[in-house]
Design a protein around this motif. Sequence first.
Motif, PDB file in Angstrom:
ATOM      1  N   GLN A 112       0.834  -1.184   0.014  1.00  0.00           N
ATOM      2  CA  GLN A 112       0.001   0.030   0.031  1.00  0.00           C
ATOM      3  C   GLN A 112       0.713   1.246   0.020  1.00  0.00           C
ATOM      4  O   GLN A 112       1.678   1.520   1.037  1.00  0.00           O
ATOM      5  N   PRO A 113       0.930   1.833  -1.112  1.00  0.00           N
ATOM      6  CA  PRO A 113       1.629   3.105  -1.278  1.00  0.00           C
ATOM      7  C   PRO A 113       1.481   4.096  -0.006  1.00  0.00           C
ATOM      8  O   PRO A 113       2.453   4.830   0.337  1.00  0.00           O
ATOM      9  N   ASP A 114       0.015   4.403   0.315  1.00  0.00           N
ATOM     10  CA  ASP A 114      -0.159   5.328   1.130  1.00  0.00           C
ATOM     11  C   ASP A 114       0.364   6.681   0.694  1.00  0.00           C
ATOM     12  O   ASP A 114       1.040   7.486   1.358  1.00  0.00           O
ATOM     13  N   GLN A 115      -0.541   7.190  -0.119  1.00  0.00           N
ATOM     14  CA  GLN A 115      -0.232   8.513  -0.892  1.00  0.00           C
ATOM     15  C   GLN A 115      -0.140   9.840  -0.053  1.00  0.00           C
ATOM     16  O   GLN A 115       0.695  10.620  -0.355  1.00  0.00           O
ATOM     17  N   HIS A 116      -0.815   9.678   1.185  1.00  0.00           N
ATOM     18  CA  HIS A 116      -0.838  10.827   2.123  1.00  0.00           C
ATOM     19  C   HIS A 116       0.096  10.993   2.873  1.00  0.00           C
ATOM     20  O   HIS A 116       0.538  12.010   3.290  1.00  0.00           O
ATOM     21  N   THR A 142      -3.529  15.650  -1.173  1.00  0.00           N
ATOM     22  CA  THR A 142      -2.654  14.695  -0.424  1.00  0.00           C
ATOM     23  C   THR A 142      -1.460  15.586  -0.021  1.00  0.00           C
ATOM     24  O   THR A 142      -0.869  15.175   0.756  1.00  0.00           O
ATOM     25  N   GLY A 143      -1.193  16.816  -0.882  1.00  0.00           N
ATOM     26  CA  GLY A 143      -0.016  17.696  -0.501  1.00  0.00           C
ATOM     27  C   GLY A 143       0.962  17.479  -1.521  1.00  0.00           C
ATOM     28  O   GLY A 143       1.698  18.374  -1.742  1.00  0.00           O
ATOM     29  N   GLY A 144       0.940  16.470  -2.232  1.00  0.00           N
ATOM     30  CA  GLY A 144       2.041  16.084  -3.191  1.00  0.00           C
ATOM     31  C   GLY A 144       2.398  17.050  -4.215  1.00  0.00           C
ATOM     32  O   GLY A 144       3.581  17.686  -4.304  1.00  0.00           O
ATOM     33  N   SER A 145       1.370  17.514  -4.917  1.00  0.00           N
ATOM     34  CA  SER A 145       1.664  18.306  -6.040  1.00  0.00           C
ATOM     35  C   SER A 145       1.955  19.618  -5.763  1.00  0.00           C
ATOM     36  O   SER A 145       2.954  20.409  -6.325  1.00  0.00           O
ATOM     37  N   LEU A 146       1.305  20.192  -4.712  1.00  0.00           N
ATOM     38  CA  LEU A 146       1.610  21.827  -4.501  1.00  0.00           C
ATOM     39  C   LEU A 146       2.967  21.512  -3.413  1.00  0.00           C
ATOM     40  O   LEU A 146       4.030  22.526  -4.079  1.00  0.00           O
ATOM     41  N   CYS A 147       2.877  21.097  -2.508  1.00  0.00           N
ATOM     42  CA  CYS A 147       4.278  21.091  -1.668  1.00  0.00           C
ATOM     43  C   CYS A 147       5.222  20.607  -2.264  1.00  0.00           C
ATOM     44  O   CYS A 147       6.344  21.119  -2.273  1.00  0.00           O
ATOM     45  N   ARG A 171     -18.583  18.405  -3.553  1.00  0.00           N
ATOM     46  CA  ARG A 171     -18.640  17.420  -4.629  1.00  0.00           C
ATOM     47  C   ARG A 171     -17.203  17.473  -5.517  1.00  0.00           C
ATOM     48  O   ARG A 171     -17.000  16.864  -6.190  1.00  0.00           O
ATOM     49  N   GLN A 172     -16.128  18.417  -5.010  1.00  0.00           N
ATOM     50  CA  GLN A 172     -15.010  18.482  -6.045  1.00  0.00           C
ATOM     51  C   GLN A 172     -14.469  17.166  -5.291  1.00  0.00           C
ATOM     52  O   GLN A 172     -14.099  16.769  -4.210  1.00  0.00           O
ATOM     53  N   THR A 173     -13.768  16.387  -6.715  1.00  0.00           N
ATOM     54  CA  THR A 173     -12.884  15.361  -6.315  1.00  0.00           C
ATOM     55  C   THR A 173     -11.399  15.349  -6.677  1.00  0.00           C
ATOM     56  O   THR A 173     -11.071  16.155  -7.285  1.00  0.00           O
ATOM     57  N   GLY A 174     -10.703  14.723  -5.666  1.00  0.00           N
ATOM     58  CA  GLY A 174      -9.179  14.908  -5.972  1.00  0.00           C
ATOM     59  C   GLY A 174      -8.530  15.519  -4.790  1.00  0.00           C
ATOM     60  O   GLY A 174      -7.432  15.796  -5.012  1.00  0.00           O
ATOM     61  N   ALA A 175      -9.326  16.364  -4.111  1.00  0.00           N
ATOM     62  CA  ALA A 175      -8.734  17.359  -3.161  1.00  0.00           C
ATOM     63  C   ALA A 175      -9.762  17.304  -1.898  1.00  0.00           C
ATOM     64  O   ALA A 175     -10.987  16.546  -2.076  1.00  0.00           O
ATOM     65  N   GLY A 176      -9.384  17.601  -0.753  1.00  0.00           N
ATOM     66  CA  GLY A 176     -10.175  17.719   0.223  1.00  0.00           C
ATOM     67  C   GLY A 176     -10.076  16.661   1.423  1.00  0.00           C
ATOM     68  O   GLY A 176      -9.557  15.505   0.886  1.00  0.00           O
ATOM     69  N   SER A 177     -10.354  16.758   2.720  1.00  0.00           N
ATOM     70  CA  SER A 177     -10.181  15.809   3.402  1.00  0.00           C
ATOM     71  C   SER A 177     -11.603  16.040   4.387  1.00  0.00           C
ATOM     72  O   SER A 177     -11.761  17.044   4.844  1.00  0.00           O
ATOM     73  N   PRO A 178     -12.288  14.929   4.440  1.00  0.00           N
ATOM     74  CA  PRO A 178     -13.700  15.183   5.250  1.00  0.00           C
ATOM     75  C   PRO A 178     -13.462  14.818   6.691  1.00  0.00           C
ATOM     76  O   PRO A 178     -12.287  14.734   7.205  1.00  0.00           O
ATOM     77  N   ALA A 179     -14.582  15.138   7.387  1.00  0.00           N
ATOM     78  CA  ALA A 179     -14.599  14.962   8.968  1.00  0.00           C
ATOM     79  C   ALA A 179     -13.973  13.742   9.437  1.00  0.00           C
ATOM     80  O   ALA A 179     -13.987  12.707   8.613  1.00  0.00           O
ATOM     81  N   GLY A 180     -12.987  13.672  10.325  1.00  0.00           N
ATOM     82  CA  GLY A 180     -12.493  12.336  10.935  1.00  0.00           C
ATOM     83  C   GLY A 180     -11.161  11.793  10.142  1.00  0.00           C
ATOM     84  O   GLY A 180     -10.751  10.707  10.483  1.00  0.00           O
ATOM     85  N   PHE A 181     -11.062  12.429   9.006  1.00  0.00           N
ATOM     86  CA  PHE A 181      -9.698  11.908   8.303  1.00  0.00           C
ATOM     87  C   PHE A 181      -8.449  12.468   8.590  1.00  0.00           C
ATOM     88  O   PHE A 181      -8.298  13.886   8.691  1.00  0.00           O
ATOM     89  N   PRO A 182      -7.484  11.803   8.938  1.00  0.00           N
ATOM     90  CA  PRO A 182      -6.400  12.412   9.477  1.00  0.00           C
ATOM     91  C   PRO A 182      -5.285  12.933   8.286  1.00  0.00           C
ATOM     92  O   PRO A 182      -5.175  12.248   7.526  1.00  0.00           O
ATOM     93  N   VAL A 183      -5.078  14.286   8.148  1.00  0.00           N
ATOM     94  CA  VAL A 183      -4.374  15.052   7.393  1.00  0.00           C
ATOM     95  C   VAL A 183      -2.913  14.270   7.418  1.00  0.00           C
ATOM     96  O   VAL A 183      -2.159  14.219   8.524  1.00  0.00           O
ATOM     97  N   GLY A 184      -2.357  13.921   6.131  1.00  0.00           N
ATOM     98  CA  GLY A 184      -1.076  13.306   6.139  1.00  0.00           C
ATOM     99  C   GLY A 184      -0.016  14.097   6.049  1.00  0.00           C
ATOM    100  O   GLY A 184      -0.001  15.487   6.053  1.00  0.00           O
ATOM    101  N   ARG A 185       1.336  13.567   6.160  1.00  0.00           N
ATOM    102  CA  ARG A 185       2.408  14.430   6.389  1.00  0.00           C
ATOM    103  C   ARG A 185       2.829  15.138   5.286  1.00  0.00           C
ATOM    104  O   ARG A 185       3.493  16.105   5.248  1.00  0.00           O
ATOM    105  N   ASN A 186       2.324  14.593   4.079  1.00  0.00           N
ATOM    106  CA  ASN A 186       2.677  15.321   2.923  1.00  0.00           C
ATOM    107  C   ASN A 186       2.116  16.535   2.786  1.00  0.00           C
ATOM    108  O   ASN A 186       2.322  17.516   1.786  1.00  0.00           O
ATOM    109  N   VAL A 187       1.047  16.700   3.427  1.00  0.00           N
ATOM    110  CA  VAL A 187       0.556  18.328   3.427  1.00  0.00           C
ATOM    111  C   VAL A 187       1.513  19.161   4.387  1.00  0.00           C
ATOM    112  O   VAL A 187       1.474  19.087   5.661  1.00  0.00           O
ATOM    113  N   LYS A 188       2.224  20.114   4.020  1.00  0.00           N
ATOM    114  CA  LYS A 188       3.199  20.555   4.665  1.00  0.00           C
ATOM    115  C   LYS A 188       3.023  21.899   4.839  1.00  0.00           C
ATOM    116  O   LYS A 188       3.095  22.857   4.001  1.00  0.00           O
ATOM    117  N   TYR A 189       2.170  22.372   6.022  1.00  0.00           N
ATOM    118  CA  TYR A 189       1.651  23.613   6.318  1.00  0.00           C
ATOM    119  C   TYR A 189       2.739  24.799   6.246  1.00  0.00           C
ATOM    120  O   TYR A 189       2.517  25.954   5.565  1.00  0.00           O
TER     121      TYR A 189
END
Length: 355
Positions: free
Chosen positions: A150-154, A187-192, A226-244
């Motif tokens: 499992q690559p775990d893209q997040h 997931t943070g990958g493309s922008l960060c 309804r936007q797909t490919g971005a966003g995190s819903p309630a309860g989803f842990p934001v991954g380490r690839n989102v580098k604030y």
Amino acid sequence: MTAPPLGGENIVRYASELIGATPLLELVRTGSGSRLLLKLEQFNPTGSAKVRMAREMVLRAEHSGELAPGGHIVEPTSGNTGTGLALIALERGYTFTAVVDDHAAKDKLRAMKAMGARLVTVDSDGRGGPSSVRRRNIAAEIAATSGAYQPDQHNNPHNNAGYRDLAAELRKDLATDIDYLVGAVGTGGSLCGTVEELRRLGSGVCAIGVEPAGSIIFGGDPGPYRQTGAGSPAGFPVGRNVKYEVIDEDFRVGDIEAFATARVAARRTGILIGGTAGAAVHVALRRLVRFPAGSTVVVLVCDAGEKYLDSVYDEDWLVARGLYDRATEQRIVRLFRAYDESLRLAALDLERTGA
């Protein structure tokens, strides 16, 4: 008559060799000399930027031994990572299982199946949002019971690293620095990943992250989108690839504004972009007038709009879900016209004054 000499052949053996070297399109220019450019990542195989990071994650897993020859890959996905992994898996002899829900665009699901992927479908959250938590849990169960990778893209660092070439392309194709880079976060990958590499190469770029209204990535109350490919819903842990620490400004855009912008941009350029790209373009258009004169602004268009002909570009679908607002589209049209008029007035002023 002597025939002209034949040139060298330009042929690739694998679709993945076509990844990258995507074009830049000028969407609008202002009288102050600023310009808004679109990095059209839909010209990658699979019609998405995410094929870049899918290839990088798989190659790195091969190198580390996490993925053995003939192995099995499993990943929860809203579609674009899945189509990227499906392509790389079929080229390199792997089985691929995508854990999906009905929030994903139907054409993304069809594309994965067409490339031989196995789909495991879970129920969506029932409120118009993705079932990201459940998809992740089921993918983890499949990996644990089958030994699949499992690559775990997040959280996989090779997601972000997959965009180093994108940064290099931007540097190569522009005769100036990028002042502002705008893109969906997801997931943070493309922008960060792109921003990190640009800065490593000496850029002073300002990074502007965009998320659907209702996503928890930038805080605030969760809600459906309804936007797909971005966003995190309630309860989803934001991954380490989102580098604030990499993101300088953040914005949330509602579905109505995101989809309206994509639709207006299609009528202006003839090129269809995805809904989350519409959100990023919306922010860039609204902010363009506030940027310093002569700014170069690049929006990462990570997705092709042809995947959303039955949603974003279908007026009946939008109306049925309360997502169509003609007044919003007209405001965006007027914004384009205002920038065009500023360019015309600047040209007249130059003609009159010579300065």
